[in-house]
Design a protein around this motif. Structure first.
Motif, short mmCIF file in Angstrom:
data_model
loop_
_atom_site.label_atom_id
_atom_site.label_comp_id
_atom_site.label_asym_id
_atom_site.label_seq_id
_atom_site.Cartn_x
_atom_site.Cartn_y
_atom_site.Cartn_z
N UNK A 138 22.37 24.90 15.38
CA UNK A 138 23.30 23.92 16.83
C UNK A 138 24.12 23.70 16.02
N UNK A 140 25.42 20.68 14.84
CA UNK A 140 25.18 19.24 14.27
C UNK A 140 25.23 20.55 12.92
N UNK A 157 31.37 18.04 21.70
CA UNK A 157 31.37 18.83 22.79
C UNK A 157 32.85 18.27 23.02
N UNK A 161 32.94 17.92 28.24
CA UNK A 161 31.02 18.46 28.26
C UNK A 161 31.35 19.51 29.87
N UNK A 165 29.43 23.20 29.20
CA UNK A 165 28.96 23.83 30.57
C UNK A 165 29.41 24.89 31.24
N UNK A 170 26.23 24.01 24.17
CA UNK A 170 25.76 22.23 23.74
C UNK A 170 26.82 21.64 23.25
#
Lengths: 200, 123
Positions: A138, A140, A157, A161, A165, A170
């Motif tokens: 991920x 993060x 993001x 966002x 997408x 993510x």
């Protein structure tokens, strides 16, 4: 990138201080004189009026008309220092330095099969940022892992966002460079990335 | 070791990741700051949580937290499950989580509460 607002013919041009070595909470909104002269002030406050009567007022001249109230003096002085510094270095030189770092980053990251790079691969049409992800991790977690190595990147993001997408992710990790970044630090980043999967 | 052995282990090999056939309660939520997404499915019986599964598109901390929460919720009365808080998870996670990442721990708790509320199990 050197910017000449007159040559651009821009009516307005905005930039923020913290993105160019300046303090946070301060920025500049340039407005073409002819446009500003036609505009009514949006806010009232000290220094934006010339004379006041009980039933009307005369606005002050430009630019005070649009600078009501007590300004954030310290941040503005700080931004001035940043502008002076960058002008001394020269924005052409800043741009060339960042482009070289961007090229190096793209080259080194492309050698790592676990790294997915987003955005254009041509440094000439890019800013001084490279967005990427590490397969299986991920963004993060990648940012946290890099932080442990003393490398600061942004993850998430990035206020985009719908784009995330569209990319089906993510978020992404984003490394960005400045005048102080040196090629050795890019090598340090890419080396840290190649050991990441072992760390989590 | 980045966070803790519990987080690494639960992230790599979650025990309660997946779908629950015939779930009684389903809830999903996101953390708008980081994009973590967690979905919890529950089977309820006799005023308690008979089984729990989670799915998620999230960081290691959040995945581990959700996995632990699913484990801890199973077999608990609804009231007991609702009483679970961040400290219960933090103790089990065994890591120092910095303030900016604490929502990664608490998102699953929020989703569990949402799932129970959605079926009127939470008072």
């Amino acid at each position: 990138m050197p910017v000449n607002v007159q040559r651009l013919g821009a009516d307005f041009y905005a930039f923020s201080g913290h993105k160019m070595l300046g303090p946070t909470g301060v920025g500049v909104l340039y407005g073409r004189r002819a446009v500003l002269e036609r505009l009514e002030p949006a806010w009232g406050g000290g220094e934006m009026i010339k004379e006041v009567w009980i039933d009307h007022a005369q606005w002050n001249d430009l630019p005070w008309r649009f600078e009501p109230g007590t300004p954030p003096i310290a941040p503005i002085v700080g931004l001035g220092a940043a502008v002076e510094y960058l002008s001394e270095v020269g924005m052409e030189a800043v741009g060339a330095h960042e482009q070289a770092l961007c090229r190096l980053t793209l080259e080194l990251l492309a050698k790592n099969d676990d790294v997915i790079i987003y955005g254009p691969r041509n440094p000439e049409i890019k800013g001084a940022v490279v967005a990427f992800n590490v397969r299986g991790l991920h963004p993060h977690d990648v940012a946290h892992l890099l932080d442990q190595e003393g490398i600061a990147v942004r993850a998430g993001h990035h206020c985009a966002m719908p784009l995330m997408r569209r990319l089906g992710v993510v978020g992404t990790v984003r490394a960005s460079f400045s005048v102080h970044t040196i090629p050795g630090e890019i090598e340090f980043l890419t080396k840290a990335l190649s050991n990441l999967n072992l760390m989590l | 070791m980045l966070y803790s052995s519990v987080i690494s282990e639960r992230f790599r090999h979650p025990r309660f990741f997946g779908d629950l056939d015939g779930a009684d309660a389903v809830f999903e939520d996101v953390n708008p700051l980081c994009g973590d997404r967690v979905r919890i499915q529950l089977k309820l019986a006799n005023g308690g949580i008979a089984d729990a599964r989670f799915k998620g598109d999230s960081c290691a901390i959040c995945m581990a937290s959700a996995d632990l929460l699913a484990e801890m919720a199973r077999g608990r009365a609804v009231d007991e499950a609702l009483a679970l808080g961040p400290d219960d998870l933090l103790t089990r996670l065994g890591a120092t989580i910095r303030p900016s990442r604490i929502t990664c721990v608490t998102l699953p708790l929020q989703v569990l509460k949402g799932a129970l509320a959605a079926v009127g199990a939470a008072r």
